[in-house]
Structure formats: C-alpha cells, structure tokens
Design an enzyme around this catalytic site. Structure first.
Site, mmCIF file in Angstrom:
data_model
loop_
_atom_site.group_PDB
_atom_site.id
_atom_site.type_symbol
_atom_site.label_atom_id
_atom_site.label_comp_id
_atom_site.label_asym_id
_atom_site.label_seq_id
_atom_site.Cartn_x
_atom_site.Cartn_y
_atom_site.Cartn_z
ATOM 1 C CG ASP A 1 -4.439 -0.803 0.177
ATOM 2 O OD1 ASP A 1 -5.181 -1.761 0.458
ATOM 3 O OD2 ASP A 1 -3.989 -0.004 1.026
ATOM 4 C CE LYS B 1 -1.419 13.330 -8.788
ATOM 5 N NZ LYS B 1 -2.692 14.086 -8.829
ATOM 6 C CG ASP C 1 -6.099 13.455 -8.655
ATOM 7 O OD1 ASP C 1 -6.020 12.796 -9.713
ATOM 8 O OD2 ASP C 1 -5.661 14.614 -8.544
ATOM 9 C CG ASP D 1 -10.294 -0.424 1.909
ATOM 10 O OD1 ASP D 1 -10.039 -1.572 1.513
ATOM 11 O OD2 ASP D 1 -10.221 -0.076 3.105
ATOM 12 C CE1 TYR E 1 0.501 -1.070 -0.698
ATOM 13 C CE2 TYR E 1 0.481 -2.986 0.723
ATOM 14 C CZ TYR E 1 -0.147 -1.868 0.231
ATOM 15 O OH TYR E 1 -1.394 -1.548 0.659
HETATM 16 C C1 IPM Z 1 -5.433 -5.448 1.486
HETATM 17 C C2 IPM Z 1 -4.924 -5.081 2.858
HETATM 18 C C3 IPM Z 1 -3.435 -5.314 2.897
HETATM 19 C C4 IPM Z 1 -2.795 -4.401 1.884
HETATM 20 C C5 IPM Z 1 -2.787 -5.126 4.272
HETATM 21 C C6 IPM Z 1 -3.453 -5.960 5.334
HETATM 22 C C7 IPM Z 1 -1.302 -5.374 4.237
HETATM 23 O O1 IPM Z 1 -5.268 -3.784 3.189
HETATM 24 O O2 IPM Z 1 -5.318 -6.624 1.105
HETATM 25 O O3 IPM Z 1 -5.951 -4.586 0.792
HETATM 26 O O4 IPM Z 1 -2.535 -3.230 2.171
HETATM 27 O O5 IPM Z 1 -2.548 -4.856 0.767
HETATM 28 MN MN MN Z 2 -6.409 -2.764 1.666
#
Ligand code: IPM
Ligand code: MN
Length: 352
Positions: free
Chosen positions: A245, A189, A221, A249, A142
């Site tokens: 990240d 990894k 993975d 999710d 990032y």
């Molecule tokens: C999160 C989001 C952010 C990230 C984006 C919006 C930049 O997906 O907070 O997980 O990738 O960190």
């Molecule tokens: Mn995210």
C-alpha cells in the site's frame, strides 16, 4: 465476444472517471466487434447511505455474475475524522477484495517520455523506468486480528500470513517476472518481523523452480529509498499488503501524476480493475479529475480478464497520444490548456 462488466463507480471522482473508462471500453467494442453489458452496483459511502453496508450482498452478486469489475473509488471525508464510525466506505473495498478472493494487486508503474518533467525526480532517473508492483491484497495487518483492550486504551493489529497465502502470491510473481525482464525483488522486513522471515523462507524455497529469474531481497525501508533513488533498478516487486500500500503510493508519483496509475486485482473469482488514486473528494463533481488511470484500468481489464491484448493496446495507444498531444487534465497541463475529465475521455474514445 460478450463482456459482462460489473460497473461500480463508488464515491468522489469515481463516477466521473469510470464514465470515461466506459467510453473507452465502448469505443474498443465498436472497433473490435465486442459487446459490453454493464451492471451497476453500489459500493462505498453511497452504498452505506442506501443499504447501511459498504459492500451490499446485491453488489456482491452482481460481481460474482460478471466477467470483470470496473471499480472507481470509495471514501468520503465525513468518515475520515470520525474514528468511532461503525461503518466506513473503505470497508467496501476490503470486503470486495476478500469476498472475491483478490489476493494479488498488480500496479504497473510506467513513464511517459513527454511527462518526465512532471515527475518530482530528475528526468534521467525516471526516463525508461518500467516496473510492476505486486501487492498481496487479502492478508497481513489489513485482515489480521485487531482490537482494543485496557478499556480502549491499547490497540493492536496483527500481521499474519500463512505459507499458502505467501506461496500463491509468490508463484504469480515469479511467473510474472518470467514474462518480463526476469528480475524479482521480494520486499520485506525480515530483520525484524517473523511474518517477513516466513515470506523470505518460502521465496528462497521457490527460487530453484524458476532458475531464470534473478531474485533479490530488500528490506522495505531500503526499498522505499531505492524506488526514488533508482527506479530503473526494478522489474517486478512483490510484497505484503501494508508495505505494498505504502510503496505503491510512493511509486505512483514517479511517473508524474497519481492520476495515471491503473491496477488489476486478481485471484479466485471475478477480477477487479481500479485506478489507484482514490476518491479525491475535493475534485468530485468538478469535471477536473484525470481519467487516465481509470481508462488504463479498462485496458488492463481487456488484457487480464478477457485476454484481449490488441484491444488493451488500442486503449494504451490512444492514451499515449492524448498525453503527447497535450490533451490532459489540469494535474498534467503544466501551464498549458487544461482539458476537462469528459473532454479527455471523449478525445481518447474518439482516437480509439
Ligand atoms: C488502496 C487504498 C485502500 C488500501 C484503502 C482505500 C482501504 O489506499 O487501494 O491502496 O489501503 O488498500
Ligand atoms: Mn493505498
């Protein structure tokens, strides 16, 4: 106690869900005799529209002068399909993380018994799953060197980590594991990436300082697979920025809806509390978004920023009742009545 809160609703559904979180905060303040003082700040697309900057100096000053930041979401579809855009709403989130030194992002995954059927996973896999993902938030790809060369036809992002950055997030994770079930999974990894090998080396060096913590190492993975194969295996997961990240999710759907997951980002300056769901532009302004993630982020704010555990628990209890009693938004309604964002917020505040 006086609580100085920077209120940054941002874009999309951010303002709607933060309004509900503020109702919960106000209800807790009333019950426990605290006083919340909010200062509003622009961030994301709305800040670009106004200042040409996704995280203006003015907003940064507000955050620095507050005890906690209550953050909604950033993002606007008008930027998503324009790879040439010079300023993007997401830069606001990255800038706030970097400038406040928020190197640790804590994303708890908890399951609600009455929602187990909403999970895409089998109930017996989900029931009782309870773990904390700790994502490094100010390093890696990032923030590493990035750019284009060969007339724009070659692009690169660099995943770079220093020992210092790795040590501080691992220290926080070991300490966190000590307060939970003492099981830490370091996700990397290391079979391919040099940065991962440094992570693993540092973690192994730190292990003897925490003899009670059982540590295991898992390739990312494999971790992606184990998260859905046996989520109950995990207690505390720590990983670098990009892996975190993606995995969070994935983990967010275990409990049945992404609209349930809160987060805290902590580090050098003011801590920030944010639902993980993002700006969800399709739902913006419709009063249908699930406010629970934002409300639970407010619970984390009481606990982490102010050390007010009972206050946090009062919010959690009211949220659990709302779910048990079916006072939920359409993502969780399951054919039953779907309540609006503000109705759920009002119900939870009243219950507190
Ligand atoms: C999160 C989001 C952010 C990230 C984006 C919006 C930049 O997906 O907070 O997980 O990738 O960190
Ligand atoms: Mn995210």
């Amino acid at each position: 106690m006086k609580l100085k809160i920077a209120k940054l609703p941002g874009d999309g559904i951010g303002p709607e869900v933060i309004e509900q979180a503020a109702k919960a905060v106000d209800a807790v303040c009333k019950k426990f005799s605290h006083e919340a003082e909010y200062t509003f700040g622009y961030v994301g697309a709305c800040a670009i529209d106004r200042y040409g900057d996704a995280y203006p100096e003015e907003t940064h000053n507000i955050c620095m002068q507050s005890d906690a930041v209550l953050f909604g979401a950033v993002g606007d579809p008008k930027y998503d399909n324009d790879p040439t855009a010079k300023v993007r709403p997401e830069q606001g989130l990255l800038a706030i993380r970097k400038k406040l030194g928020l190197y640790a992002n804590l994303r708890p995954v908890e399951t609600f018994k009455s929602l187990a059927h909403k999970s895409p996973l089998k109930t017996e896999l989900v029931d009782g799953a309870d773990f904390m993902c700790i994502r490094e938030l100010t390093g890696g790809m990032y923030f590493g060197e990035k750019g284009r060369k060969d007339d724009g036809n070659t692009a690169y992002d660099t995943c770079i980590y220093s020992r210092y950055e790795i040590e501080r997030i691992l220290k926080l994770s070991f300490e966190y594991a000590m307060r939970r079930r003492k099981h830490l999974t370091v996700v990397d990894k290391a079979n391919v990436l040099e940065s991962s090998r440094l992570w693993r080396q540092v973690a192994q060096e730190m292990e003897p300082s925490y003899p009670e913590v059982k540590v295991d190492y898992m390739f990312v993975d494999n971790a992606a697979m184990q998260l859905i194969r046996c989520p109950k295996f995990f207690d505390v997961i720590v990983t670098e920025n990009t892996f975190g990240d993606i995995l969070t999710d994935e983990a967010s759907c275990i409990s049945g809806s992404m609209g349930l997951l809160a987060s805290a980002s902590v580090g050098e300056h003011t801590s920030l509390f944010e639902p993980i769901h993002g700006s969800y532009p399709q739902a913006a302004g419709k009063n249908i978004a699930n406010p629970v993630a934002a409300i639970l982020s407010a619970a984390m704010m009481f606990e982490y920023a102010f050390g007010l555990m009972e206050e946090g628990a009062a919010i959690r209890k009211a949220v659990a009742s709302s779910i048990d009693e079916g006072v939920v938004t359409e993502d969780l309604a399951n054919g039953g009545k779907a309540y609006s964002t503000s109705e759920v917020g009002d119900w939870i505040a009243a219950h507190i």
